[in-house]
Design a protein around this motif. Structure first.
Motif, PDB file in Angstrom:
ATOM      1  N   ARG A  57      52.348 117.575  35.560  1.00 53.21           N
ATOM      2  CA  ARG A  57      53.650 118.245  35.397  1.00 53.21           C
ATOM      3  C   ARG A  57      54.792 117.311  35.795  1.00 53.21           C
ATOM      4  O   ARG A  57      55.822 117.248  35.113  1.00 53.21           O
ATOM      5  N   TRP A  58      54.619 116.594  36.898  1.00 58.83           N
ATOM      6  CA  TRP A  58      55.664 115.647  37.316  1.00 58.83           C
ATOM      7  C   TRP A  58      55.861 114.553  36.267  1.00 58.83           C
ATOM      8  O   TRP A  58      56.991 114.199  35.928  1.00 58.83           O
ATOM      9  N   LEU A  59      54.755 114.015  35.756  1.00 59.37           N
ATOM     10  CA  LEU A  59      54.854 112.950  34.758  1.00 59.37           C
ATOM     11  C   LEU A  59      55.453 113.458  33.452  1.00 59.37           C
ATOM     12  O   LEU A  59      56.270 112.767  32.825  1.00 59.37           O
ATOM     13  N   ASP A  60      55.069 114.670  33.039  1.00 57.54           N
ATOM     14  CA  ASP A  60      55.650 115.249  31.825  1.00 57.54           C
ATOM     15  C   ASP A  60      57.148 115.473  32.005  1.00 57.54           C
ATOM     16  O   ASP A  60      57.943 115.229  31.084  1.00 57.54           O
ATOM     17  N   GLY A  61      57.549 115.939  33.182  1.00 55.88           N
ATOM     18  CA  GLY A  61      58.965 116.138  33.459  1.00 55.88           C
ATOM     19  C   GLY A  61      59.739 114.833  33.448  1.00 55.88           C
ATOM     20  O   GLY A  61      60.854 114.756  32.921  1.00 55.88           O
ATOM     21  N   ALA A  62      59.149 113.804  34.024  1.00 52.29           N
ATOM     22  CA  ALA A  62      59.799 112.491  34.036  1.00 52.29           C
ATOM     23  C   ALA A  62      59.935 111.961  32.606  1.00 52.29           C
ATOM     24  O   ALA A  62      60.978 111.408  32.237  1.00 52.29           O
ATOM     25  N   ARG A  63      58.901 112.155  31.794  1.00 55.06           N
ATOM     26  CA  ARG A  63      58.945 111.696  30.399  1.00 55.06           C
ATOM     27  C   ARG A  63      60.045 112.441  29.627  1.00 55.06           C
ATOM     28  O   ARG A  63      60.792 111.847  28.857  1.00 55.06           O
ATOM     29  N   ALA A  64      60.166 113.743  29.852  1.00 52.76           N
ATOM     30  CA  ALA A  64      61.193 114.524  29.169  1.00 52.76           C
ATOM     31  C   ALA A  64      62.586 114.052  29.574  1.00 52.76           C
ATOM     32  O   ALA A  64      63.478 113.933  28.721  1.00 52.76           O
ATOM     33  N   ARG A  65      62.774 113.766  30.862  1.00 48.78           N
ATOM     34  CA  ARG A  65      64.081 113.273  31.320  1.00 48.78           C
ATOM     35  C   ARG A  65      64.393 111.904  30.724  1.00 48.78           C
ATOM     36  O   ARG A  65      65.534 111.642  30.328  1.00 48.78           O
ATOM     37  N   LEU A  66      63.380 111.039  30.664  1.00 51.78           N
ATOM     38  CA  LEU A  66      63.580 109.719  30.081  1.00 51.78           C
ATOM     39  C   LEU A  66      63.903 109.833  28.596  1.00 51.78           C
ATOM     40  O   LEU A  66      64.839 109.181  28.109  1.00 51.78           O
ATOM     41  N   ASP A  67      63.164 110.664  27.878  1.00 52.39           N
ATOM     42  CA  ASP A  67      63.430 110.861  26.449  1.00 52.39           C
ATOM     43  C   ASP A  67      64.838 111.399  26.217  1.00 52.39           C
ATOM     44  O   ASP A  67      65.535 110.956  25.299  1.00 52.39           O
ATOM     45  N   ALA A  68      65.268 112.346  27.065  1.00 55.58           N
ATOM     46  CA  ALA A  68      66.608 112.914  26.923  1.00 55.58           C
ATOM     47  C   ALA A  68      67.672 111.855  27.192  1.00 55.58           C
ATOM     48  O   ALA A  68      68.675 111.773  26.465  1.00 55.58           O
ATOM     49  N   ALA A  69      67.462 111.034  28.201  1.00 53.13           N
ATOM     50  CA  ALA A  69      68.428 109.977  28.513  1.00 53.13           C
ATOM     51  C   ALA A  69      68.498 108.953  27.385  1.00 53.13           C
ATOM     52  O   ALA A  69      69.582 108.504  27.008  1.00 53.13           O
ATOM     53  N   LEU A  70      67.351 108.593  26.827  1.00 49.36           N
ATOM     54  CA  LEU A  70      67.336 107.639  25.715  1.00 49.36           C
ATOM     55  C   LEU A  70      68.003 108.221  24.481  1.00 49.36           C
ATOM     56  O   LEU A  70      68.733 107.513  23.769  1.00 49.36           O
ATOM     57  N   ALA A  71      67.776 109.496  24.214  1.00 45.46           N
ATOM     58  CA  ALA A  71      68.403 110.144  23.062  1.00 45.46           C
ATOM     59  C   ALA A  71      69.913 110.216  23.253  1.00 45.46           C
ATOM     60  O   ALA A  71      70.690 109.984  22.310  1.00 45.46           O
ATOM     61  N   GLU A  72      70.350 110.520  24.475  1.00 45.76           N
ATOM     62  CA  GLU A  72      71.776 110.573  24.769  1.00 45.76           C
ATOM     63  C   GLU A  72      72.419 109.190  24.595  1.00 45.76           C
ATOM     64  O   GLU A  72      73.504 109.073  24.028  1.00 45.76           O
ATOM     65  N   GLU A  73      71.725 108.177  25.062  1.00 49.30           N
ATOM     66  CA  GLU A  73      72.239 106.802  24.923  1.00 49.30           C
ATOM     67  C   GLU A  73      72.320 106.407  23.457  1.00 49.30           C
ATOM     68  O   GLU A  73      73.305 105.808  23.021  1.00 49.30           O
ATOM     69  N   ALA A  74      71.301 106.750  22.681  1.00 49.01           N
ATOM     70  CA  ALA A  74      71.292 106.420  21.254  1.00 49.01           C
ATOM     71  C   ALA A  74      72.417 107.159  20.530  1.00 49.01           C
ATOM     72  O   ALA A  74      73.081 106.586  19.657  1.00 49.01           O
ATOM     73  N   ALA A  76      75.240 108.128  21.887  1.00 49.97           N
ATOM     74  CA  ALA A  76      76.508 107.526  22.305  1.00 49.97           C
ATOM     75  C   ALA A  76      76.737 106.198  21.568  1.00 49.97           C
ATOM     76  O   ALA A  76      77.852 105.901  21.155  1.00 49.97           O
ATOM     77  N   GLU A  77      75.687 105.417  21.416  1.00 53.69           N
ATOM     78  CA  GLU A  77      75.813 104.146  20.683  1.00 53.69           C
ATOM     79  C   GLU A  77      76.123 104.393  19.229  1.00 53.69           C
ATOM     80  O   GLU A  77      76.883 103.659  18.608  1.00 53.69           O
ATOM     81  N   GLY A  78      75.534 105.438  18.650  1.00 48.31           N
ATOM     82  CA  GLY A  78      75.795 105.790  17.261  1.00 48.31           C
ATOM     83  C   GLY A  78      77.236 106.219  17.068  1.00 48.31           C
ATOM     84  O   GLY A  78      77.875 105.912  16.065  1.00 48.31           O
ATOM     85  N   GLY A  79      77.817 106.904  18.047  1.00 46.15           N
ATOM     86  CA  GLY A  79      79.195 107.353  17.993  1.00 46.15           C
ATOM     87  C   GLY A  79      80.181 106.210  18.139  1.00 46.15           C
ATOM     88  O   GLY A  79      81.268 106.216  17.562  1.00 46.15           O
ATOM     89  N   ASP A  80      79.804 105.186  18.876  1.00 42.20           N
ATOM     90  CA  ASP A  80      80.668 104.030  19.085  1.00 42.20           C
ATOM     91  C   ASP A  80      80.770 103.160  17.836  1.00 42.20           C
ATOM     92  O   ASP A  80      81.740 102.467  17.630  1.00 42.20           O
ATOM     93  N   ALA A  81      79.756 103.209  16.965  1.00 40.71           N
ATOM     94  CA  ALA A  81      79.725 102.355  15.789  1.00 40.71           C
ATOM     95  C   ALA A  81      80.662 102.833  14.703  1.00 40.71           C
ATOM     96  O   ALA A  81      80.976 102.103  13.784  1.00 40.71           O
ATOM     97  N   GLU A  82      81.143 104.058  14.804  1.00 43.68           N
ATOM     98  CA  GLU A  82      81.993 104.607  13.733  1.00 43.68           C
ATOM     99  C   GLU A  82      83.379 104.097  13.794  1.00 43.68           C
ATOM    100  O   GLU A  82      84.078 103.769  14.579  1.00 43.68           O
TER     101      GLU A  82
END
Length: 82
Positions: A57-74, A76-82
């Motif tokens: 459960r801890w590892l799954d939670g950490a993976r979900a947080r990492l995926d969310a952070a990476l998606a948010e970063e992607a 934000a980068e996509g928004g900056d390119a416009e």
């Protein structure tokens, strides 16, 4: 059965990852060492299963947080390119 086998029944949710992992390592060590009764071995196995679920459960939670952070970063980068 000794109190070492399951000191905190039902308290798996309160364990941190490192604490659960360390206890799981100890359970495995005791099972591998042998010298326990069948009942003690079964209790250790059950505790190990519970601890493994806590760790998962801890590892799954950490993976979900990492995926969310990476998606948010992607995004934000996509928004900056416009």
């Amino acid at each position: 059965m000794t109190s070492e086998v399951d000191e905190t029944p039902g308290a798996g949710e309160a364990l941190g990852y490192e604490q659960a992992r360390d206890e799981l390592i100890e359970v495995v060590r005791r099972l591998e060492a042998g010298g326990t009764t069948l009942e003690e071995s079964l209790a250790l196995w059950e505790r190990g299963e519970e601890l493994a679920k806590v760790c998962r459960r801890w590892l799954d939670g950490a993976r979900a947080r990492l995926d969310a952070a990476l998606a948010e970063e992607a995004a934000a980068e996509g928004g900056d390119a416009e």
